[in-house]
Scaffold this motif. Structure first.
Motif, PDB file in Angstrom:
ATOM      1  N   TYR A   1       0.795  -1.229   0.000  1.00  0.00           N
ATOM      2  CA  TYR A   1       0.000   0.000   0.000  1.00  0.00           C
ATOM      3  C   TYR A   1       0.828   1.282   0.000  1.00  0.00           C
ATOM      4  N   LYS A   2       2.112   1.194   0.376  1.00  0.00           N
ATOM      5  CA  LYS A   2       2.974   2.382   0.380  1.00  0.00           C
ATOM      6  C   LYS A   2       2.362   3.534   1.189  1.00  0.00           C
ATOM      7  N   CYS A   3       1.811   3.198   2.361  1.00  0.00           N
ATOM      8  CA  CYS A   3       1.184   4.219   3.199  1.00  0.00           C
ATOM      9  C   CYS A   3       1.945   4.334   4.518  1.00  0.00           C
ATOM     10  N   PRO A   4       1.696   5.394   5.291  1.00  0.00           N
ATOM     11  CA  PRO A   4       2.382   5.533   6.579  1.00  0.00           C
ATOM     12  C   PRO A   4       2.125   4.336   7.489  1.00  0.00           C
ATOM     13  N   THR A   5       3.133   3.948   8.247  1.00  0.00           N
ATOM     14  CA  THR A   5       3.037   2.832   9.185  1.00  0.00           C
ATOM     15  C   THR A   5       3.440   3.310  10.572  1.00  0.00           C
ATOM     16  N   LEU A   6       2.564   3.111  11.538  1.00  0.00           N
ATOM     17  CA  LEU A   6       2.828   3.492  12.921  1.00  0.00           C
ATOM     18  C   LEU A   6       2.889   2.233  13.763  1.00  0.00           C
TER      19      LEU A   6
ATOM     20  N   GLY B   1       1.469  10.957  14.548  1.00  0.00           N
ATOM     21  CA  GLY B   1       1.268  10.301  13.260  1.00  0.00           C
ATOM     22  C   GLY B   1      -0.185  10.308  12.824  1.00  0.00           C
ATOM     23  N   LEU B   2      -1.098  10.054  13.777  1.00  0.00           N
ATOM     24  CA  LEU B   2      -2.525  10.066  13.454  1.00  0.00           C
ATOM     25  C   LEU B   2      -3.012  11.485  13.160  1.00  0.00           C
ATOM     26  N   GLU B   3      -2.444  12.465  13.842  1.00  0.00           N
ATOM     27  CA  GLU B   3      -2.775  13.860  13.529  1.00  0.00           C
ATOM     28  C   GLU B   3      -2.388  14.192  12.093  1.00  0.00           C
ATOM     29  N   GLN B   4      -1.221  13.740  11.687  1.00  0.00           N
ATOM     30  CA  GLN B   4      -0.737  14.044  10.342  1.00  0.00           C
ATOM     31  C   GLN B   4      -1.591  13.352   9.282  1.00  0.00           C
ATOM     32  N   VAL B   5      -1.948  12.113   9.528  1.00  0.00           N
ATOM     33  CA  VAL B   5      -2.754  11.362   8.560  1.00  0.00           C
ATOM     34  C   VAL B   5      -4.155  11.960   8.427  1.00  0.00           C
ATOM     35  N   SER B   6      -4.757  12.300   9.554  1.00  0.00           N
ATOM     36  CA  SER B   6      -6.161  12.723   9.564  1.00  0.00           C
ATOM     37  C   SER B   6      -6.366  14.212   9.350  1.00  0.00           C
ATOM     38  N   GLY B   7      -5.348  15.012   9.707  1.00  0.00           N
ATOM     39  CA  GLY B   7      -5.524  16.451   9.667  1.00  0.00           C
ATOM     40  C   GLY B   7      -6.336  16.988  10.830  1.00  0.00           C
ATOM     41  N   ILE B   8      -6.541  16.142  11.878  1.00  0.00           N
ATOM     42  CA  ILE B   8      -7.337  16.520  13.052  1.00  0.00           C
ATOM     43  C   ILE B   8      -6.423  16.593  14.260  1.00  0.00           C
ATOM     44  N   LYS B   9      -6.552  17.671  15.026  1.00  0.00           N
ATOM     45  CA  LYS B   9      -5.753  17.848  16.230  1.00  0.00           C
ATOM     46  C   LYS B   9      -6.290  16.939  17.335  1.00  0.00           C
ATOM     47  N   PHE B  10      -5.379  16.311  18.063  1.00  0.00           N
ATOM     48  CA  PHE B  10      -5.770  15.400  19.140  1.00  0.00           C
ATOM     49  C   PHE B  10      -6.480  16.164  20.255  1.00  0.00           C
ATOM     50  N   ASP B  11      -7.596  15.613  20.706  1.00  0.00           N
ATOM     51  CA  ASP B  11      -8.400  16.192  21.787  1.00  0.00           C
ATOM     52  C   ASP B  11      -8.511  15.140  22.890  1.00  0.00           C
ATOM     53  N   ILE B  12      -7.818  15.351  23.996  1.00  0.00           N
ATOM     54  CA  ILE B  12      -7.791  14.338  25.048  1.00  0.00           C
ATOM     55  C   ILE B  12      -9.158  14.182  25.714  1.00  0.00           C
ATOM     56  N   ASP B  13      -9.973  15.229  25.694  1.00  0.00           N
ATOM     57  CA  ASP B  13     -11.323  15.104  26.257  1.00  0.00           C
ATOM     58  C   ASP B  13     -12.195  14.193  25.403  1.00  0.00           C
ATOM     59  N   ARG B  14     -11.962  14.216  24.118  1.00  0.00           N
ATOM     60  CA  ARG B  14     -12.683  13.290  23.237  1.00  0.00           C
ATOM     61  C   ARG B  14     -12.259  11.850  23.533  1.00  0.00           C
ATOM     62  N   LEU B  15     -10.981  11.637  23.800  1.00  0.00           N
ATOM     63  CA  LEU B  15     -10.508  10.305  24.168  1.00  0.00           C
ATOM     64  C   LEU B  15     -11.139   9.868  25.475  1.00  0.00           C
ATOM     65  N   ARG B  16     -11.210  10.783  26.446  1.00  0.00           N
ATOM     66  CA  ARG B  16     -11.816  10.431  27.732  1.00  0.00           C
ATOM     67  C   ARG B  16     -13.271  10.002  27.559  1.00  0.00           C
ATOM     68  N   GLU B  17     -14.001  10.679  26.700  1.00  0.00           N
ATOM     69  CA  GLU B  17     -15.396  10.310  26.466  1.00  0.00           C
ATOM     70  C   GLU B  17     -15.499   8.898  25.881  1.00  0.00           C
ATOM     71  N   ALA B  18     -14.640   8.595  24.925  1.00  0.00           N
ATOM     72  CA  ALA B  18     -14.635   7.250  24.339  1.00  0.00           C
ATOM     73  C   ALA B  18     -14.281   6.199  25.384  1.00  0.00           C
ATOM     74  N   LEU B  19     -13.339   6.500  26.258  1.00  0.00           N
ATOM     75  CA  LEU B  19     -12.938   5.550  27.292  1.00  0.00           C
ATOM     76  C   LEU B  19     -14.063   5.304  28.292  1.00  0.00           C
ATOM     77  N   ARG B  20     -14.827   6.349  28.613  1.00  0.00           N
ATOM     78  CA  ARG B  20     -15.999   6.146  29.487  1.00  0.00           C
ATOM     79  C   ARG B  20     -17.008   5.233  28.818  1.00  0.00           C
ATOM     80  N   ASN B  21     -17.216   5.417  27.521  1.00  0.00           N
ATOM     81  CA  ASN B  21     -18.121   4.535  26.782  1.00  0.00           C
ATOM     82  C   ASN B  21     -17.624   3.091  26.811  1.00  0.00           C
ATOM     83  N   SER B  22     -16.319   2.929  26.654  1.00  0.00           N
ATOM     84  CA  SER B  22     -15.742   1.581  26.664  1.00  0.00           C
ATOM     85  C   SER B  22     -16.000   0.894  27.994  1.00  0.00           C
ATOM     86  N   ALA B  23     -15.754   1.599  29.087  1.00  0.00           N
ATOM     87  CA  ALA B  23     -15.908   0.995  30.410  1.00  0.00           C
ATOM     88  C   ALA B  23     -17.340   0.535  30.649  1.00  0.00           C
TER      89      ALA B  23
END
Length: 427
Positions: free
Chosen positions: A136-141, A172-194
């Protein structure tokens, strides 16, 4: 052969998986980015922060195995030079790419925008991603996860993973997506996971009831689908596990067993088993029916823990977002050493009042199969319950011998009966 009759929750998870495939294959219309990653140690909550759709090569291989397509894909991969001993998930994936790379919905898979590898105990993952990167010749993290060789993780291990998340994975994910990391968004997802993880554990532990309202192996592979793939961290996962818990509670209330492949409730449960190792996917219904026809229900299994050992107490923790991702990766079943796996299996035998341990040894999967005879012997010694050993493969139909498997299962159930008779005489 007729289709497997499914419980409502099985149909719901099938619809969810289909929806994810639609999201993957419509990437060019929606503009969403797509990652390829693996089930054990996957960082789905983190991917959600960047609106990245999660594609899992293992799940694609399973889908092709159940649809009877993997055999030809594997042979095509072998013709191109891949050894017979290579993991058949890999060869099924490589063969699929050579045959048009068609997803289960009939549409072609797009090229991934990023390969995200969370290494958790399987060396094959790294080689697999080398092949995908070449294609695929794409970025690898790569997130390197230390192996729990001493049976536990350490603060240094955790800090090592967190450092990689901060310095490699998130940028790396910021660069691929063009979206700035939001730790509060991660926290919300983690609450959903639990929340979803709480209900999943409740469902898996319902196997302690008699009769068991679930089959924790054949039924279990449906139950774990949403949380081990692209839905952990989402409200959809919460809704699914709420519905699954309600469904299982109804069976407990009426003393009903789970559904069998023939569509009847599995109430005549003569044998309660703990199973180690993945199932065979190319003959899944036939394999399942061998158990249900003999009255054998699986009350606990190791395979339903490959995407997280939640029943040992782990929950994603929104108060420590990056640290909890590290703890999750470290604690996956295939990242635990053999003595720890023995401890887990012996614990299941005792707590679920099982009649014994059955190992399905997978020809092409060293992560599971290495050391299994030793594990079986040690569990037998500790618990006094008989063990048995059968051999199949993941998605290679050449290594499923129905007659051999059936004979070994019948012999094992006779062994259990003899053990019961000896115990009764001693009493």
């Amino acid at each position: 052969m007729s289709e497997i009759v499914k419980e409502p929750s099985m149909l719901l998870q099938k619809e969810m998986i289909a929806r994810n495939y639609e999201a993957i294959t419509s990437k060019h219309e929606t503009g969403r980015k797509v990652s390829s990653t693996f089930v054990p140690g996957n960082l789905n909550e983190l991917l959600l922060c960047f609106d990245i759709v999660n594609n899992l090569p293992e799940i694609n291989a399973i889908q092709n195995g159940m649809r009877k397509l993997s055999g030809n894909y594997i042979m095509d991969a072998e013709k191109s030079g891949h050894s017979e001993d290579v993991c058949t998930y890999v060869k099924a994936d490589i063969g699929m790419m050579g045959a048009g790379n068609i997803a289960p919905n009939g549409k072609p898979f797009p090229k991934p925008d990023v390969l995200l590898l969370s290494y958790t105990g399987c060396y094959t993952f790294m080689k697999w991603f080398e092949l995908l990167r070449e294609e695929y010749k794409c970025p690898t993290l790569m997130l390197h996860v230390p192996y729990e060789g001493d049976g536990h993780s350490t603060k240094n291990m955790r800090d090592y993973i967190v450092k990689q998340l901060k310095e490699v994975i998130i940028p790396g994910l910021e660069q691929v997506s063009g979206i700035k990391f939001d730790i509060d968004r991660l926290r919300e997802a983690l609450r959903n996971s639990a929340k979803a993880e709480d209900n999943l554990v409740w469902v898996l532990e319902s196997g302690k009831h008699k009769p068991s309202p679930i089959d924790a192996y054949f039924g279990g592979v449906y139950y774990i689908g949403p949380i081990f793939t692209a839905f952990r961290g989402t409200p959809d996962a919460i809704a699914y596990y709420d519905a699954l818990r309600t469904e299982v509670q109804a069976r407990i209330d009426t003393r009903q067993g789970p559904i069998t492949p023939d569509g009847s409730n599995f109430n005549d449960q003569r044998y309660r088993l703990v199973v180690e190792g993945p199932p065979n996917w190319t003959h899944f219904r036939e394999f399942w029916k061998m158990f249900s026809d003999e009255g054998a229900v699986v009350v606990a299994s190791s395979y339903t823990k490959v995407g997280g050992m939640y029943d040992l107490g782990f929950r994603h923790d929104a108060d420590n977002p990056l640290e909890t991702l590290a703890d999750y990766c470290l604690g996956c079943y295939t990242n635990r050493n053999l003595p720890t796996r023995v401890d887990i299996l012996a614990k299941y035998i005792e707590e679920y009042e099982a009649d014994g341990l059955l190992i399905n040894s997978i020809k092409s999967c060293n992560s599971f199969s290495a050391g299994q005879l030793m594990m079986m012997n040690e569990v037998e010694r500790r618990t006094g319950k008989p063990g048995a050993f059968i051999e199949t493969d993941l998605v290679d139909p050449r290594y499923f011998s129905a007659a051999n498997v059936k004979n070994r299962l019948e012999s094992y159930f006779q062994m259990i009966e003899q053990k019961r008779l000896g115990t009764a005489k001693a009493a």
